[in-house]
Design a protein around this motif. Sequence first.
Motif, PDB file in Angstrom:
ATOM      1  N   MET A   1     -31.060  -7.269  21.704  1.00 22.67           N
ATOM      2  CA  MET A   1     -29.835  -7.766  22.313  1.00 22.67           C
ATOM      3  C   MET A   1     -28.602  -7.270  21.572  1.00 22.67           C
ATOM      4  SD  MET A   1     -30.869  -9.259  24.988  1.00 22.67           S
ATOM      5  CE  MET A   1     -32.210  -8.044  24.938  1.00 22.67           C
ATOM      6  N   GLN A   2     -28.704  -7.144  20.247  1.00 17.84           N
ATOM      7  CA  GLN A   2     -27.577  -6.595  19.497  1.00 17.84           C
ATOM      8  C   GLN A   2     -27.301  -5.162  19.931  1.00 17.84           C
ATOM      9  OE1 GLN A   2     -27.965  -5.587  15.342  1.00 17.84           O
ATOM     10  NE2 GLN A   2     -25.894  -6.324  14.891  1.00 17.84           N
ATOM     11  N   GLY A   3     -28.361  -4.416  20.186  1.00 22.08           N
ATOM     12  CA  GLY A   3     -28.191  -3.045  20.658  1.00 22.08           C
ATOM     13  C   GLY A   3     -27.398  -2.993  21.952  1.00 22.08           C
ATOM     14  N   VAL A   4     -27.705  -3.916  22.868  1.00 23.99           N
ATOM     15  CA  VAL A   4     -26.984  -3.952  24.145  1.00 23.99           C
ATOM     16  C   VAL A   4     -25.531  -4.368  23.923  1.00 23.99           C
ATOM     17  CG1 VAL A   4     -26.885  -5.005  26.428  1.00 23.99           C
ATOM     18  CG2 VAL A   4     -29.108  -4.474  25.410  1.00 23.99           C
TER      19      VAL A   4
ATOM     20  N   LEU B   1     -13.398  -0.326  33.910  1.00 20.42           N
ATOM     21  CA  LEU B   1     -14.104  -1.080  32.882  1.00 20.42           C
ATOM     22  C   LEU B   1     -15.283  -1.835  33.481  1.00 20.42           C
ATOM     23  CD1 LEU B   1     -14.400  -2.038  30.001  1.00 20.42           C
ATOM     24  CD2 LEU B   1     -12.739  -3.852  30.487  1.00 20.42           C
ATOM     25  N   SER B   2     -15.091  -2.413  34.646  1.00 14.46           N
ATOM     26  CA  SER B   2     -16.171  -3.133  35.317  1.00 14.46           C
ATOM     27  C   SER B   2     -17.358  -2.212  35.581  1.00 14.46           C
ATOM     28  CB  SER B   2     -15.668  -3.722  36.635  1.00 14.46           C
ATOM     29  OG  SER B   2     -16.719  -4.332  37.354  1.00 14.46           O
ATOM     30  N   ALA B   3     -17.074  -1.005  36.025  1.00 21.41           N
ATOM     31  CA  ALA B   3     -18.145  -0.039  36.302  1.00 21.41           C
ATOM     32  C   ALA B   3     -18.863   0.371  35.024  1.00 21.41           C
ATOM     33  CB  ALA B   3     -17.574   1.184  36.996  1.00 21.41           C
ATOM     34  N   ALA B   4     -18.111   0.493  33.918  1.00 19.95           N
ATOM     35  CA  ALA B   4     -18.712   0.897  32.649  1.00 19.95           C
ATOM     36  C   ALA B   4     -19.600  -0.199  32.074  1.00 19.95           C
ATOM     37  CB  ALA B   4     -17.623   1.264  31.643  1.00 19.95           C
ATOM     38  N   LEU B   5     -19.221  -1.460  32.295  1.00 21.15           N
ATOM     39  CA  LEU B   5     -19.997  -2.565  31.749  1.00 21.15           C
ATOM     40  C   LEU B   5     -21.195  -2.923  32.620  1.00 21.15           C
ATOM     41  CD1 LEU B   5     -17.141  -5.000  30.602  1.00 21.15           C
ATOM     42  CD2 LEU B   5     -18.445  -3.374  29.199  1.00 21.15           C
ATOM     43  N   ALA B   6     -21.162  -2.550  33.875  1.00 23.20           N
ATOM     44  CA  ALA B   6     -22.239  -2.891  34.808  1.00 23.20           C
ATOM     45  C   ALA B   6     -23.526  -2.155  34.455  1.00 23.20           C
ATOM     46  CB  ALA B   6     -21.826  -2.547  36.230  1.00 23.20           C
ATOM     47  N   PRO B   7     -24.680  -2.711  34.831  1.00 22.54           N
ATOM     48  CA  PRO B   7     -25.952  -2.005  34.592  1.00 22.54           C
ATOM     49  C   PRO B   7     -25.923  -0.604  35.173  1.00 22.54           C
ATOM     50  CG  PRO B   7     -26.357  -4.256  35.325  1.00 22.54           C
ATOM     51  CD  PRO B   7     -24.888  -4.033  35.473  1.00 22.54           C
ATOM     52  N   GLN B   8     -26.363   0.345  34.381  1.00 23.66           N
ATOM     53  CA  GLN B   8     -26.418   1.737  34.817  1.00 23.66           C
ATOM     54  C   GLN B   8     -27.801   2.113  35.334  1.00 23.66           C
ATOM     55  OE1 GLN B   8     -23.236   3.454  34.388  1.00 23.66           O
ATOM     56  NE2 GLN B   8     -22.833   1.255  34.053  1.00 23.66           N
ATOM     57  N   SER B   9     -28.751   1.219  35.177  1.00 28.99           N
ATOM     58  CA  SER B   9     -30.117   1.434  35.670  1.00 28.99           C
ATOM     59  C   SER B   9     -30.747   0.060  35.877  1.00 28.99           C
ATOM     60  CB  SER B   9     -30.936   2.262  34.671  1.00 28.99           C
ATOM     61  OG  SER B   9     -31.090   1.563  33.451  1.00 28.99           O
ATOM     62  N   PRO B  10     -31.867  -0.006  36.621  1.00 30.14           N
ATOM     63  CA  PRO B  10     -32.488  -1.312  36.888  1.00 30.14           C
ATOM     64  C   PRO B  10     -33.065  -1.940  35.620  1.00 30.14           C
ATOM     65  CG  PRO B  10     -33.318   0.397  38.385  1.00 30.14           C
ATOM     66  CD  PRO B  10     -32.560   1.089  37.309  1.00 30.14           C
ATOM     67  N   CYS B  11     -33.250  -3.234  35.658  1.00 26.89           N
ATOM     68  CA  CYS B  11     -33.984  -3.944  34.606  1.00 26.89           C
ATOM     69  C   CYS B  11     -35.324  -3.231  34.402  1.00 26.89           C
ATOM     70  CB  CYS B  11     -34.198  -5.388  35.043  1.00 26.89           C
ATOM     71  SG  CYS B  11     -35.497  -6.281  34.151  1.00 26.89           S
TER      72      CYS B  11
ATOM     73  N   LEU C   1     -19.583  -3.200  23.547  1.00 23.16           N
ATOM     74  CA  LEU C   1     -18.379  -3.111  22.718  1.00 23.16           C
ATOM     75  C   LEU C   1     -17.825  -1.692  22.703  1.00 23.16           C
ATOM     76  CD1 LEU C   1     -19.437  -5.391  19.720  1.00 23.16           C
ATOM     77  CD2 LEU C   1     -17.675  -5.881  21.440  1.00 23.16           C
ATOM     78  N   ARG C   2     -18.727  -0.693  22.637  1.00 25.34           N
ATOM     79  CA  ARG C   2     -18.267   0.697  22.668  1.00 25.34           C
ATOM     80  C   ARG C   2     -17.566   1.006  23.984  1.00 25.34           C
ATOM     81  NH1 ARG C   2     -23.180   1.832  19.911  1.00 25.34           N
ATOM     82  NH2 ARG C   2     -24.215   2.489  21.846  1.00 25.34           N
ATOM     83  N   GLN C   3     -18.103   0.469  25.070  1.00 22.80           N
ATOM     84  CA  GLN C   3     -17.479   0.701  26.368  1.00 22.80           C
ATOM     85  C   GLN C   3     -16.089   0.057  26.423  1.00 22.80           C
ATOM     86  OE1 GLN C   3     -18.493   2.651  28.759  1.00 22.80           O
ATOM     87  NE2 GLN C   3     -20.428   3.160  27.757  1.00 22.80           N
ATOM     88  N   MET C   4     -15.962  -1.108  25.842  1.00 21.45           N
ATOM     89  CA  MET C   4     -14.672  -1.793  25.865  1.00 21.45           C
ATOM     90  C   MET C   4     -13.657  -1.123  24.953  1.00 21.45           C
ATOM     91  SD  MET C   4     -15.727  -5.819  26.074  1.00 21.45           S
ATOM     92  CE  MET C   4     -14.173  -6.306  26.810  1.00 21.45           C
ATOM     93  N   ASP C   5     -14.159  -0.450  23.898  1.00 17.97           N
ATOM     94  CA  ASP C   5     -13.263   0.198  22.929  1.00 17.97           C
ATOM     95  C   ASP C   5     -12.918   1.629  23.331  1.00 17.97           C
ATOM     96  OD1 ASP C   5     -13.202  -2.034  21.390  1.00 17.97           O
ATOM     97  OD2 ASP C   5     -14.778  -1.375  20.011  1.00 17.97           O
ATOM     98  N   SER C   6     -13.462   2.092  24.435  1.00 17.05           N
ATOM     99  CA  SER C   6     -13.194   3.468  24.862  1.00 17.05           C
ATOM    100  C   SER C   6     -12.390   3.461  26.152  1.00 17.05           C
ATOM    101  CB  SER C   6     -14.500   4.220  25.085  1.00 17.05           C
ATOM    102  OG  SER C   6     -15.212   3.655  26.176  1.00 17.05           O
ATOM    103  N   GLY C   7     -11.784   4.590  26.446  1.00 15.61           N
ATOM    104  CA  GLY C   7     -11.099   4.759  27.726  1.00 15.61           C
ATOM    105  C   GLY C   7      -9.998   3.748  27.924  1.00 15.61           C
TER     106      GLY C   7
ATOM    107  N   LEU D   1     -33.222  -0.279  27.992  1.00 15.34           N
ATOM    108  CA  LEU D   1     -32.675  -1.632  27.911  1.00 15.34           C
ATOM    109  C   LEU D   1     -31.153  -1.596  27.814  1.00 15.34           C
ATOM    110  CD1 LEU D   1     -33.830  -4.541  27.773  1.00 15.34           C
ATOM    111  CD2 LEU D   1     -33.565  -4.396  25.299  1.00 15.34           C
ATOM    112  N   ASN D   2     -30.631  -0.666  27.022  1.00 20.34           N
ATOM    113  CA  ASN D   2     -29.184  -0.546  26.892  1.00 20.34           C
ATOM    114  C   ASN D   2     -28.540  -0.134  28.209  1.00 20.34           C
ATOM    115  OD1 ASN D   2     -29.403  -1.206  24.191  1.00 20.34           O
ATOM    116  ND2 ASN D   2     -29.291   0.905  23.463  1.00 20.34           N
TER     117      ASN D   2
END
Length: 242
Positions: free
Chosen positions: A78-81, A117-127, A86-92, A51-52
Amino acid sequence: MTTRIPYLDELLAALAQPGCAFCRLLDGHADRLIDAILFEMVNDVKVRDELNAARGLCRRHAPLLVRTGSALGAATMMQGVIKVLLRQMDSGEATTASRLRALWRRAEGDAPAADSLSAALAPQSPCPVCASEATYTGQYAQTLLRQATPGSAALAAYEASDGLCLPHFGDLLAVAAPDPAPARLVAAQRAIWSRLNDELEEFLRKSDYRFQKEPFGAERDSWQRAISALSGQLPAHLTDGL
């Protein structure tokens, strides 16, 4: 002893109902899977990781999380996601120092920081629900292709049904490839679409002011069925009462 053919009974039952049989089966599967995720798998590490990585559920399946008793489980997941985002936004390149470095690199011709940043926030796997549906779609298609032989209950049920929607009929043909297209199912689907076309023709004719005194018959909802036939089954709440 008769060996049960996987998914055949479910397919026959779905073909006897209005609309695309695969849509009906997959909607039921998605509903049961969401129930299991909400009430049995909230703390399952594998499910949470999936899910994450998917950044939550897709737009089609996310509304299924809203049901009686789901608030705690949905909030937890949803909090997990959100935490992952937030971790992605706070890194790199999202940190202040990194933004300055990104501006310097951009001046030297490197890719903009926003791209990273856009690539990091985008889904990394399908729903996860979409992925499960894809597996079941293949299994339903294989069963239908194997069982729709001349004189079979499966072929008769298909011929009498509303067929499959365009996306799922495409899935069926993809499973059949590289063998020749399943001629019997193609012929049945063509006949189904031809009947729908005739009903649309009659709906349009009676919608003409010259024929408005003629009452609508079976063609009354043909326009809704045509939408479902082309794009997948419309939700019931959109068609109830029309």
